[in-house]
Scaffold this motif. Structure first.
Motif, mmCIF file in Angstrom:
data_model
loop_
_atom_site.group_PDB
_atom_site.id
_atom_site.type_symbol
_atom_site.label_atom_id
_atom_site.label_comp_id
_atom_site.label_asym_id
_atom_site.label_seq_id
_atom_site.Cartn_x
_atom_site.Cartn_y
_atom_site.Cartn_z
ATOM 1 N N THR A 4 -37.878 24.984 -14.041
ATOM 2 C CA THR A 4 -37.132 26.736 -13.938
ATOM 3 C C THR A 4 -37.474 26.361 -12.209
ATOM 4 O OG1 THR A 4 -39.519 27.688 -14.531
ATOM 5 C CG2 THR A 4 -37.571 27.088 -16.073
ATOM 6 N N ASP A 5 -37.952 25.750 -11.214
ATOM 7 C CA ASP A 5 -38.241 26.318 -9.937
ATOM 8 C C ASP A 5 -38.658 24.779 -8.962
ATOM 9 O OD1 ASP A 5 -37.707 27.800 -7.768
ATOM 10 O OD2 ASP A 5 -39.379 28.730 -7.783
ATOM 11 N N ALA A 6 -38.139 25.313 -7.790
ATOM 12 C CA ALA A 6 -38.665 23.972 -6.985
ATOM 13 C C ALA A 6 -38.667 24.598 -5.579
ATOM 14 C CB ALA A 6 -37.281 23.055 -6.902
ATOM 15 N N ARG A 7 -39.932 24.703 -4.907
ATOM 16 C CA ARG A 7 -40.185 24.791 -3.541
ATOM 17 C C ARG A 7 -40.600 24.029 -2.230
ATOM 18 N NH1 ARG A 7 -43.175 30.529 -6.241
ATOM 19 N NH2 ARG A 7 -41.824 30.690 -7.997
ATOM 20 N N LEU A 8 -40.267 24.462 -1.341
ATOM 21 C CA LEU A 8 -40.661 23.685 -0.505
ATOM 22 C C LEU A 8 -41.926 24.342 0.049
ATOM 23 C CD1 LEU A 8 -39.882 21.085 1.531
ATOM 24 C CD2 LEU A 8 -39.359 22.838 3.471
ATOM 25 N N THR A 9 -43.030 22.660 -0.068
ATOM 26 C CA THR A 9 -44.239 23.754 0.593
ATOM 27 C C THR A 9 -44.618 23.060 2.302
ATOM 28 O OG1 THR A 9 -45.284 20.482 1.047
ATOM 29 C CG2 THR A 9 -44.989 22.218 -2.074
ATOM 30 N N LYS A 10 -45.981 23.800 2.851
ATOM 31 C CA LYS A 10 -46.146 23.317 4.152
ATOM 32 C C LYS A 10 -45.690 21.868 4.447
ATOM 33 C CE LYS A 10 -48.953 28.526 4.400
ATOM 34 N NZ LYS A 10 -50.296 28.555 5.185
ATOM 35 N N ALA A 11 -46.685 21.524 3.148
ATOM 36 C CA ALA A 11 -46.569 19.626 3.487
ATOM 37 C C ALA A 11 -45.340 19.187 3.471
ATOM 38 C CB ALA A 11 -47.257 19.228 3.374
ATOM 39 N N SER A 55 -46.932 11.186 -6.546
ATOM 40 C CA SER A 55 -48.294 10.508 -6.535
ATOM 41 C C SER A 55 -48.601 9.424 -5.494
ATOM 42 C CB SER A 55 -49.856 11.197 -7.357
ATOM 43 O OG SER A 55 -49.333 12.271 -7.921
ATOM 44 N N PHE A 56 -48.444 8.357 -5.415
ATOM 45 C CA PHE A 56 -48.137 7.062 -4.903
ATOM 46 C C PHE A 56 -47.161 7.701 -3.804
ATOM 47 C CE2 PHE A 56 -46.326 2.384 -5.418
ATOM 48 C CZ PHE A 56 -47.175 2.951 -4.770
ATOM 49 N N ASP A 57 -45.995 8.057 -3.563
ATOM 50 C CA ASP A 57 -45.819 7.765 -2.592
ATOM 51 C C ASP A 57 -46.514 8.728 -1.449
ATOM 52 O OD1 ASP A 57 -42.582 7.424 -0.893
ATOM 53 O OD2 ASP A 57 -43.246 9.337 -0.327
ATOM 54 N N MET A 58 -46.895 9.827 -1.672
ATOM 55 C CA MET A 58 -47.881 10.303 -1.069
ATOM 56 C C MET A 58 -48.662 9.855 -1.033
ATOM 57 S SD MET A 58 -47.545 14.987 -2.656
ATOM 58 C CE MET A 58 -47.261 13.941 -3.684
ATOM 59 N N ALA A 59 -49.425 8.922 -1.485
ATOM 60 C CA ALA A 59 -50.773 8.429 -1.288
ATOM 61 C C ALA A 59 -50.611 7.352 -0.254
ATOM 62 C CB ALA A 59 -51.182 7.219 -2.261
ATOM 63 N N LYS A 60 -49.821 6.817 -0.104
ATOM 64 C CA LYS A 60 -49.028 5.615 0.688
ATOM 65 C C LYS A 60 -48.682 6.088 1.724
ATOM 66 C CE LYS A 60 -45.667 3.985 -1.847
ATOM 67 N NZ LYS A 60 -44.461 3.245 -1.498
ATOM 68 N N SER A 61 -48.108 7.786 2.343
ATOM 69 C CA SER A 61 -47.989 7.919 3.164
ATOM 70 C C SER A 61 -49.092 8.254 3.943
ATOM 71 C CB SER A 61 -46.731 9.531 3.272
ATOM 72 O OG SER A 61 -45.429 9.188 2.298
ATOM 73 N N LYS A 62 -49.998 9.156 2.947
ATOM 74 C CA LYS A 62 -51.488 9.420 3.340
ATOM 75 C C LYS A 62 -51.618 7.828 4.212
ATOM 76 C CE LYS A 62 -54.577 12.302 4.058
ATOM 77 N NZ LYS A 62 -54.526 12.976 5.408
ATOM 78 N N ALA A 93 -52.469 2.452 -3.633
ATOM 79 C CA ALA A 93 -51.402 2.657 -2.310
ATOM 80 C C ALA A 93 -52.393 1.361 -1.311
ATOM 81 C CB ALA A 93 -52.052 3.722 -1.731
ATOM 82 N N VAL A 94 -53.848 0.779 -1.451
ATOM 83 C CA VAL A 94 -54.086 0.500 -0.414
ATOM 84 C C VAL A 94 -54.383 -1.120 -1.334
ATOM 85 C CG1 VAL A 94 -56.718 -0.758 -1.114
ATOM 86 C CG2 VAL A 94 -56.721 1.792 -0.153
ATOM 87 N N GLU A 95 -54.214 -1.391 -2.343
ATOM 88 C CA GLU A 95 -52.715 -2.810 -2.406
ATOM 89 C C GLU A 95 -51.364 -2.465 -1.758
ATOM 90 O OE1 GLU A 95 -52.850 -2.601 -6.679
ATOM 91 O OE2 GLU A 95 -54.951 -3.599 -6.757
ATOM 92 N N ARG A 96 -51.134 -1.479 -1.047
ATOM 93 C CA ARG A 96 -49.751 -1.275 -0.449
ATOM 94 C C ARG A 96 -49.836 -2.090 0.485
ATOM 95 N NH1 ARG A 96 -45.400 -3.918 0.036
ATOM 96 N NH2 ARG A 96 -43.398 -2.474 0.886
#
Length: 207
Positions: A4-11, A55-62, A93-96
């Motif tokens: 129903t909606d999608a918003r851009l976050t501060k991150a 979550s996986f993509d954000m964990a890799k970025s972090k 993410a660590v394994e990557r």
């Protein structure tokens, strides 16, 4: 469920709302790859898959961000990521990062051991303790210390003791003993240092 909606976050991620309620956030690249649009139907299975991918993509970025600030051991990076992401995601993410050769516990151990030995002047026991606190395995520590030939250095311990010495009383001798012990030097090295720097006026004193 309806998207129903999608918003851009501060991150700079995209907050996804299903049936009018916030559900999860996705990196923009996942949103584009999955060709998501407002109004489309999302099954529970798809929502679960999107949550995992996001979550996986954000964990890799972090992880990449953290490794860009300083070196991490496998254990410490996993602990850091687990503060923000589910353990399974953090582990993946660590394994990557390991696959990308961005984590190398042996290299970390070697560099940190050299720093503790040359810059901090710690004894072998203290160095081993510090390395274990970083989550480095015993076999790696053993191999690295052997290769670097790191062992208790009498002259280094003696120099440290002399800088701290302010008398020749049994109390002072005990203080120096505890200091060298904290610095990680072994009993035999400490005994030799004390015998060398203290006069024999307190021969009856025993450690």
């Amino acid at each position: 469920m309806i998207l129903t909606d999608a918003r851009l976050t501060k991150a700079k991620n995209i907050a996804v709302f299903l049936d009018g309620e916030y559900s999860f956030s996705l990196p923009p690249i996942i949103w584009e790859q999955e060709k998501l649009k407002i109004g489309m139907e999302i099954s529970p299975e798809t929502a679960s898959t999107l949550l995992y991918k996001g979550s996986f993509d954000m964990a890799k970025s972090k992880a990449l961000y953290l490794l860009g600030t300083r070196a991490y051991t496998r254990k410490k990076l996993l602990e850091k990521l687990s503060q923000k992401f589910p353990y399974e995601i953090a582990l993946k993410a660590v394994e990557r990062m390991e696959e990308l050769k961005l984590i190398d516990d042996e290299a970390y151990c070697r560099d940190y051991a050299e720093y503790l030995f040359k810059e901090k002047g710690y004894g072998k026991r203290k160095i081993i303790s510090c390395l274990k606190e970083k989550g480095i395995g015993e076999f790696i520590i053993e191999d690295v210390l052997e290769a670097l030939d790191i062992s208790d250095d009498f002259e280094r311990a003696r120099e440290k003791a002399l800088k701290k010495k302010h008398g020749s009383t049994p109390k002072e001798k005990n203080r120096i003993y505890n200091f060298l012990l904290y610095q990680g030097y072994g009993y035999e090295t400490i005994k030799q240092v004390l015998e060398d720097i203290f006069i024999e006026e307190d021969q009856g004193y025993e450690l």
